[in-house]
Design an enzyme around this catalytic site. Structure first.
Site, short mmCIF file in Angstrom:
data_model
loop_
_atom_site.label_atom_id
_atom_site.label_comp_id
_atom_site.label_asym_id
_atom_site.label_seq_id
_atom_site.Cartn_x
_atom_site.Cartn_y
_atom_site.Cartn_z
N LYS A 92 12.55 -7.28 -42.50
CA LYS A 92 12.81 -7.49 -41.50
C LYS A 92 12.98 -8.28 -40.49
O LYS A 92 13.27 -9.10 -41.42
CB LYS A 92 10.84 -6.79 -40.47
CG LYS A 92 9.97 -7.89 -41.28
CD LYS A 92 8.68 -7.27 -41.15
CE LYS A 92 7.79 -8.97 -41.87
NZ LYS A 92 6.63 -8.03 -41.92
N TYR A 147 14.53 -38.11 -25.64
CA TYR A 147 14.27 -38.20 -24.27
C TYR A 147 12.67 -39.10 -24.37
O TYR A 147 11.54 -38.67 -25.73
CB TYR A 147 13.74 -37.02 -24.58
CG TYR A 147 15.12 -35.65 -23.53
CD1 TYR A 147 16.10 -36.73 -22.32
CD2 TYR A 147 15.57 -34.94 -24.43
CE1 TYR A 147 18.01 -35.65 -22.06
CE2 TYR A 147 16.55 -34.25 -24.62
CZ TYR A 147 17.62 -34.63 -23.33
OH TYR A 147 18.47 -33.87 -22.92
C1 LIG Z 1 5.47 -8.58 -43.28
C2 LIG Z 1 4.98 -6.97 -44.64
C3 LIG Z 1 4.74 -7.15 -45.56
C4 LIG Z 1 5.49 -8.28 -46.27
O1 LIG Z 1 4.84 -9.70 -46.29
P1 LIG Z 1 5.34 -10.83 -47.40
O2 LIG Z 1 3.80 -11.72 -47.78
O3 LIG Z 1 6.20 -11.21 -46.98
O4 LIG Z 1 5.74 -10.39 -48.22
C5 LIG Z 1 4.81 -5.79 -46.24
N1 LIG Z 1 3.73 -5.43 -45.64
C6 LIG Z 1 3.66 -5.18 -43.69
C7 LIG Z 1 3.07 -3.79 -43.38
C8 LIG Z 1 4.47 -6.38 -43.62
O5 LIG Z 1 4.35 -5.99 -42.20
#
Ligand SMILES: *Cc1c(COP(=O)(O)O)cnc(C)c1O
Length: 369
Positions: free
Chosen positions: A38, A264
């Site tokens: 993702k 800035y």
């Molecule tokens: C993002 C996510 C993961 C991955 O978690 P990590 O800590 O990056 O391994 C696994 N399961 C769900 C439901 C997630 O949303």
């Protein structure tokens, strides 16, 4: 890889392979592996990462939203893709691209059933998400009755798996809480199997879950951050390799006289003479203002150089008074040193946020082997 001549996020596919094998070595040979890709594969490049993982033989992918899954299908991903947080608005296109939804509430179950029937589907694979304590998305254990009833005499979908998500898998002070989550998940799976009359496969663990609770690996694990080189623990981080290295170059060097200010709001000033370097990267690239004003360092020729003054949209200034460097020299923002974890920690955040925040303006380059 050659020296950077612009700001680039270098993505090392060999490091990805190393991390995958490391994580696999913690698992039973029967346990399936789901790669979480993702958010552009945690800010890198979802298509390239997923194609590499597919070539390495990973079993499953997960994305957050349908759109991300569609992009993977267009890039040639043929393995199953679980959509963790699909919105009912996109159910039609989700089905058209053979993506597998997480179904997490009664309402979403009804809506998905309806869309699947409208599309003439039978046994369309879906995954039931149960809430065991994170209190984010998921059915409650008591919803099993409802699920059974809703599915009775309906052929459009099939429960392929049931899953849940741990709230504090990286925090061993929360071991008791995690054990309760595991036990709750066990209870739910027993009821589901009895009620449905078949046994969907099961998964619970993210990266830190794999490392801290391997006894709860069930039939599959879901790893994101570990694949990208971070394990939420310094000892684990040593054994993983950073997939993403953010590099840039020195655009200009200035001698700053005592009493002069930099950037800035004149946020940096010094009583001594300083040498500063201006870099072509700023908050629009994902280096937020919280990293400015001496909080965070980058490295130039292996030496620490602190970000001084306010981070600008397209530039940051660093203090290189103590470093022998010139315009055009390479700067490592994060990668091996500092790691994304350490860089993020200087501003009280985590590698996940830093990595996923590197904006699409930054050119991605790939190291293959
Ligand atoms: C993002 C996510 C993961 C991955 O978690 P990590 O800590 O990056 O391994 C696994 N399961 C769900 C439901 C997630 O949303």
């Amino acid at each position: 890889m050659g020296k950077a001549t612009e700001t680039v996020l270098e993505i090392d596919l060999g490091a990805l392979e190393h991390n995958y094998h490391f994580l696999q070595s913690k698992l039973g040979s029967e346990t399936k592996f789901l790669a979480v890709v993702k958010a552009f594969a945690y800010g890198s490049d979802a298509a390239r990462i997923a194609l590499k993982m597919q070539a390495l033989g990973v079993d499953y992918f997960a994305v957050a939203y349908s759109k991300e899954g569609i992009a993977l299908r267009k890039a040639g991903i043929t393995k199953p893709i679980l959509v963790l947080h699909p919105l009912p608005l996109h159910f039609g296109e989700l089905i058209e691209h053979c993506l597998e939804p997480s179904i997490y509430s009664k309402k979403v179950l009804r809506q998905f059933l309806e869309t699947a029937e409208k599309h003439g589907q039978t046994k369309y694979p879906v995954h039931l998400k149960f809430n065991t304590g994170l209190n984010r998305l998921g059915f409650w254990a008591r919803d099993v009755d409802y699920i059974e009833e809703a599915l009775r005499n309906r052929k459009a979908i099939k429960i392929t798996s049931i899953f849940s998500h741990l709230a504090a898998s990286e925090d061993l002070n929360e071991e008791d809480f995690t054990s309760v989550q595991i036990r709750t998940f066990e209870k739910i799976s027993k009821t589901i199997t009895t009620r449905l009359g078949y046994r969907p496969f099961r998964h619970l663990l993210n990266t830190s879950g794999i490392l801290n609770y391997p006894e709860a690996q069930y039939n599959m694990v879901r790893s994101g951050i570990g694949l990208y080189g971070y394990g939420n623990h310094p000892e684990i981080d040593k054994q993983l390799k950073a997939v993403a290295t953010l590099k840039t170059v020195i655009s200009q060097i200035h001698k700053i006289e005592p009493g002069e200010t930099v950037g800035y709001n004149r946020a940096f000033s010094s009583k001594e003479q300083r040498t500063t370097a201006t870099l072509p990267i700023g908050h629009a690239d994902g280096i937020g203002r919280q990293y400015g004003n001496g909080n965070t360092f980058v490295t130039v020729h292996g030496k620490k150089a602190f970000i001084i003054g306010n981070v600008c949209m397209d530039m940051i200034m660093i203090d290189v008074s103590h470093i022998d460097c010139k315009e055009g020299d390479e700067v490592i923002v994060f990668g091996d040193s500092p790691s994304a974890e350490i860089f993020a920690a200087t501003a009280n955040t985590i590698s996940y946020e830093l990595l996923t925040g590197i904006s699409q303006r930054v050119t991605r380059v790939f190291i293959v082997d």
